[in-house]
Structures are given as C-alpha cells and as structure tokens.
Design a protein around this motif. Structure first.
Motif, PDB file in Angstrom:
ATOM      1  N   SER A 297       0.810  -1.226   0.000  1.00 36.61           N
ATOM      2  CA  SER A 297       0.000   0.000   0.000  1.00 36.61           C
ATOM      3  C   SER A 297       0.840   1.271   0.000  1.00 36.61           C
ATOM      4  CB  SER A 297      -0.941   0.003   1.214  1.00 36.61           C
ATOM      5  OG  SER A 297      -1.763  -1.143   1.200  1.00 36.61           O
ATOM      6  N   GLU A 298       1.939   1.272   0.754  1.00 38.45           N
ATOM      7  CA  GLU A 298       2.722   2.505   0.876  1.00 38.45           C
ATOM      8  C   GLU A 298       3.839   2.582  -0.153  1.00 38.45           C
ATOM      9  OE1 GLU A 298       5.094   5.014   4.370  1.00 38.45           O
ATOM     10  OE2 GLU A 298       3.690   3.405   4.901  1.00 38.45           O
ATOM     11  N   VAL A 299       4.615   1.524  -0.277  1.00 42.98           N
ATOM     12  CA  VAL A 299       5.729   1.533  -1.238  1.00 42.98           C
ATOM     13  C   VAL A 299       5.229   1.305  -2.650  1.00 42.98           C
ATOM     14  CG1 VAL A 299       7.916   0.448  -1.879  1.00 42.98           C
ATOM     15  CG2 VAL A 299       7.338   0.762   0.538  1.00 42.98           C
ATOM     16  N   LYS A 329      12.174   8.090  -1.821  1.00 41.24           N
ATOM     17  CA  LYS A 329      11.049   8.936  -2.221  1.00 41.24           C
ATOM     18  C   LYS A 329      11.466  10.400  -2.283  1.00 41.24           C
ATOM     19  CE  LYS A 329       6.126   9.605  -1.250  1.00 41.24           C
ATOM     20  NZ  LYS A 329       4.989   9.192  -0.383  1.00 41.24           N
ATOM     21  N   PHE A 330      12.254  10.837  -1.303  1.00 46.19           N
ATOM     22  CA  PHE A 330      12.737  12.218  -1.287  1.00 46.19           C
ATOM     23  C   PHE A 330      13.606  12.486  -2.523  1.00 46.19           C
ATOM     24  CE2 PHE A 330      16.190  15.147  -0.333  1.00 46.19           C
ATOM     25  CZ  PHE A 330      15.498  16.283   0.075  1.00 46.19           C
ATOM     26  N   ASN A 342      15.459   0.635  -7.822  1.00 49.83           N
ATOM     27  CA  ASN A 342      14.558  -0.396  -7.328  1.00 49.83           C
ATOM     28  C   ASN A 342      14.580  -0.446  -5.800  1.00 49.83           C
ATOM     29  OD1 ASN A 342      14.210  -3.427  -6.411  1.00 49.83           O
ATOM     30  ND2 ASN A 342      13.093  -3.192  -8.339  1.00 49.83           N
ATOM     31  N   PHE A 343      13.403  -0.340  -5.174  1.00 49.79           N
ATOM     32  CA  PHE A 343      13.316  -0.332  -3.719  1.00 49.79           C
ATOM     33  C   PHE A 343      13.843  -1.637  -3.139  1.00 49.79           C
ATOM     34  CE2 PHE A 343      10.946  -1.654   0.069  1.00 49.79           C
ATOM     35  CZ  PHE A 343      11.243  -0.605   0.938  1.00 49.79           C
ATOM     36  N   MET A 348      18.091  -4.229   0.362  1.00 46.15           N
ATOM     37  CA  MET A 348      18.895  -5.422   0.589  1.00 46.15           C
ATOM     38  C   MET A 348      20.373  -5.103   0.773  1.00 46.15           C
ATOM     39  SD  MET A 348      16.796  -7.893   0.786  1.00 46.15           S
ATOM     40  CE  MET A 348      17.998  -9.201   0.830  1.00 46.15           C
ATOM     41  N   LYS A 349      20.786  -3.905   0.441  1.00 49.21           N
ATOM     42  CA  LYS A 349      22.187  -3.520   0.579  1.00 49.21           C
ATOM     43  C   LYS A 349      22.529  -3.271   2.043  1.00 49.21           C
ATOM     44  CE  LYS A 349      22.595  -3.455  -3.924  1.00 49.21           C
ATOM     45  NZ  LYS A 349      23.315  -4.543  -4.626  1.00 49.21           N
ATOM     46  N   THR A 350      23.820  -3.339   2.345  1.00 52.98           N
ATOM     47  CA  THR A 350      24.262  -3.016   3.689  1.00 52.98           C
ATOM     48  C   THR A 350      24.042  -1.527   3.945  1.00 52.98           C
ATOM     49  OG1 THR A 350      26.527  -2.492   3.021  1.00 52.98           O
ATOM     50  CG2 THR A 350      26.035  -4.801   3.568  1.00 52.98           C
TER      51      THR A 350
END
Length: 388
Positions: A297-299, A329-330, A342-343, A348-350
C-alpha cells in the motif's frame, strides 16, 4: 584411577607432595558457602530438610517444600554439607547451587569422592575448564549421573564448548536423553538429509529439542519441509526444517492461507516465497500484516515482486525499510536520482553501501539528508520526509 586423581588435583592447583584428600578437603572448606553453624535440628523432630534447603542452599520456601519430598531420608546435614563444599570448590555461587539443587535435589546425597570427583575429572580430561564444569553443574538436571561420555559425543558434534553450552541453555535434555536410541539416530537421519555436522549443530542451538525429539517425529518434520518445496539435500533444507519444527500440519496450512491472503499471492507465488524464505512460517500475523500494508500500500510493490524477494518481509520495518523508503522517495521527488532505483534492491544492501550510493552523492544539494536518514532510523519523521 591414580592418573585421573592427579589430573583433577592439577586442575585445582593442589600441591603434589601433600595428601590429595586432605588438600581437597581444605580447598573445599576454604571456599565453601557459609554452612549454618547450628544446622536446623529440632530436639523433637531431628534434622529439618526443608529448613536446610532454605537457610543453607538458598532455595525459596516453595522450592524447598517440593525438593524436600525427595530428601526425606536425610537425618543429618553431613553429606549435603560435603556436597556444598565441593560445589563451592568448583566456583559455584549460592545462586548456582540453588539452581542445581532445584533441578536435582538428590545431588545433595551424592558421594563426593565416589561420584562427583570422577565426573569432574572426566570432564576436565575432555578439555572443559573448571568454570565450564561449574556452569554445567548449575544447568544440567543430572550432573551426579556420569555425563562424560555424552559430553564427549556432543563436543565432537557441536565443534566447541561454546556452541554446546548455547544448545544446553535451551535444552538440558541433551544430557538426559538416550544417545543410542534417540540422539544418534536423529543425527544420522539429518546427515542423510544432506546436513553437515555444522548445520546440525546450528539446528541444535536454534531449535529446542530438535536433537532429542522422537526420531519418528523428526522424520515427519522433514516430510513437512519437503512439502513446502524444499527437498532434502537442498541448500535451504535446514532453514525449512527449522521453520516447520514442532508445527502441526494444520498450523502450517493455516499459515500458508494467511500468507496468500495477506500478500495477495497465488499458490505458485506463496511456494516461491517459502522456498526463498521459509522462516515466514514463523512470523506473527501482526508482523506479516504490517509488512504487507507497508510494502504493497505505501511503497507500491507488486505482490509477485515481493514473492520473488521475500526476505524483505523479514527486514526491520522501522530500522531499515521505512527510512530507506523515505530517502528514495525524497530523492525521486526532488529529481536527484538519475534513474529509477529499485526499492527491493536498495533495502537489501548493507547500511554502509546504502549511505555511500544514495546519500553521500547528494550531500551538496541535500546536506540534511544524512541527518534526516539517521533520525528516521531512530523512529523519527523529519520534516523533509513528511510527504503529501
């Protein structure tokens, strides 16, 4: 026997030229907990076990009442005093002694020279330190019954004393369960499923009673793990086994239905998700519902995308997912991203990588971004992240 006695004495730093027995008694009496100079003996009733357990051993009154039923044959504090002195010589605190007696009241009746010393000698021969032996006394319910052979087996299986004690902290039944009829058959079965001893040790640490459960029950768990799409020998089989451990088929079915409903997954999609993150079966419904509302819903992620990267469901919402969503988003709203990021990849990154790739390059045009991101990770919502 002489070699064992010498080994034990050297562990306790005795002088070899002095009588081992007298030195042992002196060491134990010097380090023993304060034994009541006036043992609880009633002129009419004699030695009162319950009072002794409270006053000398440190048990609570309810604990002492329960333990005293197994010690009704004691007529004097002589043997318990000797045991307490021996335990103090090993370094046990009053609280440790109380814990040991609660688990096994008959420990107070064990012969020091005949029973306890040989056990300690055997354990030190295996490489355990005196502190580890003392710890073992306080956690195992049957220290007075020789556990040396079992400790030898488990030290080999778990690879280190630290790993073994982590497992014992959750499951002291490792030292009371039949090795030949239960534990060893379970280990053999897990090896046949493709697990190495290191993976088996992890299961023993992470899942209480995994190694001490009935072998038939363990085999049923393996069948459930295969049923969710992870066959024996696959790289994720251990995690699948951990996820389904001690869950009934009905509960697993209910959780599958909940996952499909909550994340809007098809049967195929829920199967994909579980083969990549079987631990979803262990997550609470409240947690899963919250992740679904945020991610879908949000992402704005598609259910199928979540199914293919289900690990993001298990990441911290407040400490990772939400702060990184705010940053992306900012950046997008202010035109600071040169392409659509890509979110799923970003979360998933450190943390170090995320800061270097998504925050540091924009410190001149958005000097507040690093500070705002840190605040978001603490659960705050800076003004710049309050989107309309």
């Amino acid at each position: 026997m002489l070699r064992l006695r010498r080994c034990f004495l050297s562990q306790l730093h005795f002088h070899p030229s002095t009588s081992p027995v007298s030195h042992l008694h002196r060491l134990l009496s010097a380090t023993s907990p304060p034994v009541s100079p006036n043992p609880p003996i009633c002129p009419n009733r004699g030695f009162i076990v319950e009072d002794y357990l409270v006053d000398t051993c440190g048990l609570t009154r309810p604990q002492a009442l329960k333990a005293s039923t197994k010690l009704s044959h004691l007529k004097s504090p002589a043997k318990p005093d000797a045991v307490l002195a021996f335990l103090a010589g090993l370094g046990l605190s009053r609280a440790d002694v109380a814990a040991a007696v609660v688990k096994d009241p008959l420990l107070l009746c064990a012969g020091v020279g005949r029973t306890l010393v040989p056990v300690v000698v055997g354990l030190t021969d295996l490489g355990l330190s005196r502190a580890e032996v003392a710890r073992l006394v306080s956690i195992t319910p049957r220290f007075r019954i020789s556990i040396v052979s079992k400790m030898h087996y488990y030290l080999s299986l778990f690879g280190s004393g630290d790993n073994l004690f982590l497992s014992l902290k959750k499951n002291t039944y490792l030292l009371t369960t039949d090795l030949e009829k239960v534990v060893k058959p379970n280990v053999v079965f897990l090896r046949e499923c493709g697990l190495c001893d290191r993976a088996i040790a992890k299961l023993g640490i992470q899942v209480e009673r995994m190694l001490t459960t009935n072998p038939e029950r363990l085999q049923a768990m393996a069948a459930c793990a295969e049923a969710i799409g992870l066959p024996r020998g696959s790289g994720m089989f251990r995690q699948a086994l951990q996820a389904v451990a001690f869950l009934s088929k009905e509960k697993i079915t209910a959780r599958l239905d909940y996952l499909k409903e909550t994340f809007r997954w098809s049967d195929a999609e829920v199967s994909i998700a579980l083969t990549r993150a079987p631990r979803l079966l262990r997550k609470s419904e409240e947690m899963l519902r919250g992740r679904s509302e945020f991610l879908i819903s949000e992402v704005g992620l598609e259910p199928v995308d979540i199914a293919h990267r289900p690990v993001i469901i298990c990441l911290s919402l407040e400490g990772r997912l939400r702060p990184r969503h705010y940053v992306l988003k900012f950046l997008k709203q202010n035109g600071f991203l040169d392409r659509d990021r890509n979110f799923s990849s970003a979360v998933m990154k450190t943390k170090k990588y995320f800061v270097e790739k998504y925050i540091c390059p924009h410190k001149e045009v958005a000097p507040h971004l690093a500070e705002d991101y840190a605040a978001a990770c603490r659960g705050e919502v800076p003004t710049n992240f309050r989107f309309t």
